[in-house]
Scaffold this motif. Sequence first.
Motif, PDB file in Angstrom:
ATOM      1  N   VAL A   1    -103.421   9.059  14.186  1.00 61.53           N
ATOM      2  CA  VAL A   1    -103.032   7.715  14.632  1.00 61.53           C
ATOM      3  C   VAL A   1    -104.069   6.672  14.227  1.00 61.53           C
ATOM      4  O   VAL A   1    -103.714   5.514  13.975  1.00 61.53           O
ATOM      5  CB  VAL A   1    -102.742   7.670  16.153  1.00 61.53           C
ATOM      6  N   ARG A   2    -105.322   7.072  14.121  1.00 60.76           N
ATOM      7  CA  ARG A   2    -106.318   6.139  13.610  1.00 60.76           C
ATOM      8  C   ARG A   2    -106.100   5.866  12.125  1.00 60.76           C
ATOM      9  O   ARG A   2    -106.298   4.730  11.655  1.00 60.76           O
ATOM     10  CB  ARG A   2    -107.719   6.686  13.848  1.00 60.76           C
ATOM     11  N   GLU A   3    -105.655   6.872  11.377  1.00 66.68           N
ATOM     12  CA  GLU A   3    -105.326   6.661   9.963  1.00 66.68           C
ATOM     13  C   GLU A   3    -104.172   5.676   9.814  1.00 66.68           C
ATOM     14  O   GLU A   3    -104.048   5.010   8.783  1.00 66.68           O
ATOM     15  CB  GLU A   3    -104.960   7.994   9.309  1.00 66.68           C
ATOM     16  N   GLN A   4    -103.345   5.602  10.860  1.00 63.12           N
ATOM     17  CA  GLN A   4    -102.235   4.638  10.867  1.00 63.12           C
ATOM     18  C   GLN A   4    -102.662   3.312  11.480  1.00 63.12           C
ATOM     19  O   GLN A   4    -101.832   2.483  11.837  1.00 63.12           O
ATOM     20  CB  GLN A   4    -101.053   5.216  11.643  1.00 63.12           C
ATOM     21  N   HIS A   5    -103.973   3.119  11.624  1.00 67.99           N
ATOM     22  CA  HIS A   5    -104.576   1.851  12.044  1.00 67.99           C
ATOM     23  C   HIS A   5    -104.389   1.531  13.521  1.00 67.99           C
ATOM     24  O   HIS A   5    -104.364   0.357  13.914  1.00 67.99           O
ATOM     25  CB  HIS A   5    -104.060   0.691  11.185  1.00 67.99           C
ATOM     26  N   ALA A   6    -104.259   2.579  14.344  1.00 68.73           N
ATOM     27  CA  ALA A   6    -104.375   2.352  15.789  1.00 68.73           C
ATOM     28  C   ALA A   6    -105.763   1.795  16.071  1.00 68.73           C
ATOM     29  O   ALA A   6    -106.740   2.145  15.409  1.00 68.73           O
ATOM     30  CB  ALA A   6    -104.155   3.663  16.544  1.00 68.73           C
ATOM     31  N   SER A   7    -105.859   0.935  17.072  1.00 68.86           N
ATOM     32  CA  SER A   7    -107.156   0.294  17.335  1.00 68.86           C
ATOM     33  C   SER A   7    -108.140   1.249  17.994  1.00 68.86           C
ATOM     34  O   SER A   7    -109.355   1.162  17.740  1.00 68.86           O
ATOM     35  CB  SER A   7    -106.958  -0.946  18.209  1.00 68.86           C
ATOM     36  N   SER A   8    -107.654   2.169  18.836  1.00 67.74           N
ATOM     37  CA  SER A   8    -108.534   3.109  19.513  1.00 67.74           C
ATOM     38  C   SER A   8    -107.715   4.290  20.023  1.00 67.74           C
ATOM     39  O   SER A   8    -106.500   4.183  20.221  1.00 67.74           O
ATOM     40  CB  SER A   8    -109.267   2.437  20.676  1.00 67.74           C
ATOM     41  N   VAL A   9    -108.406   5.405  20.227  1.00 70.24           N
ATOM     42  CA  VAL A   9    -107.747   6.611  20.726  1.00 70.24           C
ATOM     43  C   VAL A   9    -108.652   7.277  21.757  1.00 70.24           C
ATOM     44  O   VAL A   9    -109.868   7.375  21.562  1.00 70.24           O
ATOM     45  CB  VAL A   9    -107.463   7.629  19.597  1.00 70.24           C
ATOM     46  N   VAL A  10    -108.063   7.725  22.846  1.00 69.30           N
ATOM     47  CA  VAL A  10    -108.737   8.596  23.802  1.00 69.30           C
ATOM     48  C   VAL A  10    -108.046   9.950  23.737  1.00 69.30           C
ATOM     49  O   VAL A  10    -106.837  10.047  23.974  1.00 69.30           O
ATOM     50  CB  VAL A  10    -108.679   8.035  25.241  1.00 69.30           C
ATOM     51  N   GLY A  11    -108.796  10.986  23.391  1.00 70.73           N
ATOM     52  CA  GLY A  11    -108.281  12.349  23.352  1.00 70.73           C
ATOM     53  C   GLY A  11    -108.783  13.122  24.558  1.00 70.73           C
ATOM     54  O   GLY A  11    -109.984  13.149  24.815  1.00 70.73           O
ATOM     55  N   VAL A  12    -107.864  13.740  25.287  1.00 68.51           N
ATOM     56  CA  VAL A  12    -108.202  14.440  26.526  1.00 68.51           C
ATOM     57  C   VAL A  12    -107.893  15.919  26.369  1.00 68.51           C
ATOM     58  O   VAL A  12    -106.811  16.292  25.908  1.00 68.51           O
ATOM     59  CB  VAL A  12    -107.390  13.867  27.712  1.00 68.51           C
ATOM     60  N   ASP A  13    -108.848  16.764  26.750  1.00 63.42           N
ATOM     61  CA  ASP A  13    -108.613  18.197  26.751  1.00 63.42           C
ATOM     62  C   ASP A  13    -109.545  18.841  27.767  1.00 63.42           C
ATOM     63  O   ASP A  13    -110.666  18.358  27.988  1.00 63.42           O
ATOM     64  CB  ASP A  13    -108.854  18.802  25.368  1.00 63.42           C
ATOM     65  N   LEU A  14    -109.094  19.933  28.370  1.00 65.57           N
ATOM     66  CA  LEU A  14    -109.912  20.641  29.349  1.00 65.57           C
ATOM     67  C   LEU A  14    -110.892  21.601  28.691  1.00 65.57           C
ATOM     68  O   LEU A  14    -111.920  21.942  29.279  1.00 65.57           O
ATOM     69  CB  LEU A  14    -109.004  21.411  30.322  1.00 65.57           C
ATOM     70  N   SER A  15    -110.609  22.012  27.462  1.00 66.75           N
ATOM     71  CA  SER A  15    -111.429  23.010  26.786  1.00 66.75           C
ATOM     72  C   SER A  15    -112.624  22.376  26.078  1.00 66.75           C
ATOM     73  O   SER A  15    -112.465  21.554  25.173  1.00 66.75           O
ATOM     74  CB  SER A  15    -110.589  23.778  25.764  1.00 66.75           C
ATOM     75  N   GLU A  16    -113.822  22.790  26.458  1.00 72.60           N
ATOM     76  CA  GLU A  16    -115.020  22.293  25.789  1.00 72.60           C
ATOM     77  C   GLU A  16    -115.089  22.803  24.354  1.00 72.60           C
ATOM     78  O   GLU A  16    -115.554  22.092  23.464  1.00 72.60           O
ATOM     79  CB  GLU A  16    -116.273  22.705  26.558  1.00 72.60           C
ATOM     80  N   LYS A  17    -114.591  24.012  24.117  1.00 72.46           N
ATOM     81  CA  LYS A  17    -114.593  24.536  22.752  1.00 72.46           C
ATOM     82  C   LYS A  17    -113.677  23.712  21.855  1.00 72.46           C
ATOM     83  O   LYS A  17    -114.011  23.432  20.696  1.00 72.46           O
ATOM     84  CB  LYS A  17    -114.171  26.010  22.743  1.00 72.46           C
ATOM     85  N   MET A  18    -112.525  23.339  22.377  1.00 72.55           N
ATOM     86  CA  MET A  18    -111.633  22.471  21.613  1.00 72.55           C
ATOM     87  C   MET A  18    -112.305  21.138  21.306  1.00 72.55           C
ATOM     88  O   MET A  18    -112.254  20.630  20.176  1.00 72.55           O
ATOM     89  CB  MET A  18    -110.336  22.236  22.391  1.00 72.55           C
ATOM     90  N   LEU A  19    -112.930  20.558  22.301  1.00 74.90           N
ATOM     91  CA  LEU A  19    -113.550  19.254  22.115  1.00 74.90           C
ATOM     92  C   LEU A  19    -114.752  19.331  21.172  1.00 74.90           C
ATOM     93  O   LEU A  19    -114.997  18.398  20.399  1.00 74.90           O
ATOM     94  CB  LEU A  19    -113.972  18.681  23.472  1.00 74.90           C
TER      95      LEU A  19
END
Length: 243
Positions: free
Chosen positions: A60-78
Amino acid sequence: MKQNSYDNPGFFAKYSQMPRSIGGLDAAGEWSVFRAMLPELRDKKVLDLGCGYGWHSRYVREQHASSVVGVDLSEKMLERARAMTQDEQIQYQRSAIEDINYSEGEFDVVLSSLALHYVEDFDSICRKVYHSLAPGGTFVYSVEHPVYTALPEQDWVYGVQGEKLHWPVDRYHEEGPRTARFLDHDVVKYHRSIATQVNGLINSGFRIREMSELKPEKQLVERDPEWKNAHRRPIFLLIAADK
């Protein structure tokens, strides 16, 4: 119940070898349909629930969204998401999806890919997402199809020669947890009917814009012959809803 199987080292190691973990969005069979459901993203503030490696956040940032918040419970994923991301306008937060608590109208788009079938209280998530969206905002999500989740075995009935005879559906209206075997580990998925999901969205104030049960296109089957079985039973359900 808030699940975090992905921080189990063995589970995460197996997940990391899945085609979509290696190839990203292009390796996800449902991606072309999911992408088409997204609204115009330029200058939009986006929330990505269950962001995993951050593939959707970066898209979505490549599509020029102004900002993104990504949420996940897994620290390994993050950890993996942060290592793959070189963008100060993408912020990753560790949180269960059930615990999100954002300001009213904080985002223009909320998306979630194959995460909400791990969440017990779907209605609560709908209300929280609706609250966090600005007027005119959009919620797009994908989950495993209820035909797929109805039985915990999530497998075919086979003939004597090992042929796939049919896909069994039972206990469809008996909603709730199913302990399924995924990547050699037991995981809990929450089965809920299509009607329950649609009504949960409507009762929260959403207007359903589009739904898909992902009938595979010819090129997808040619790329991966396993997808021909999706003509016999759906695997994913995708819904786009507007505030």
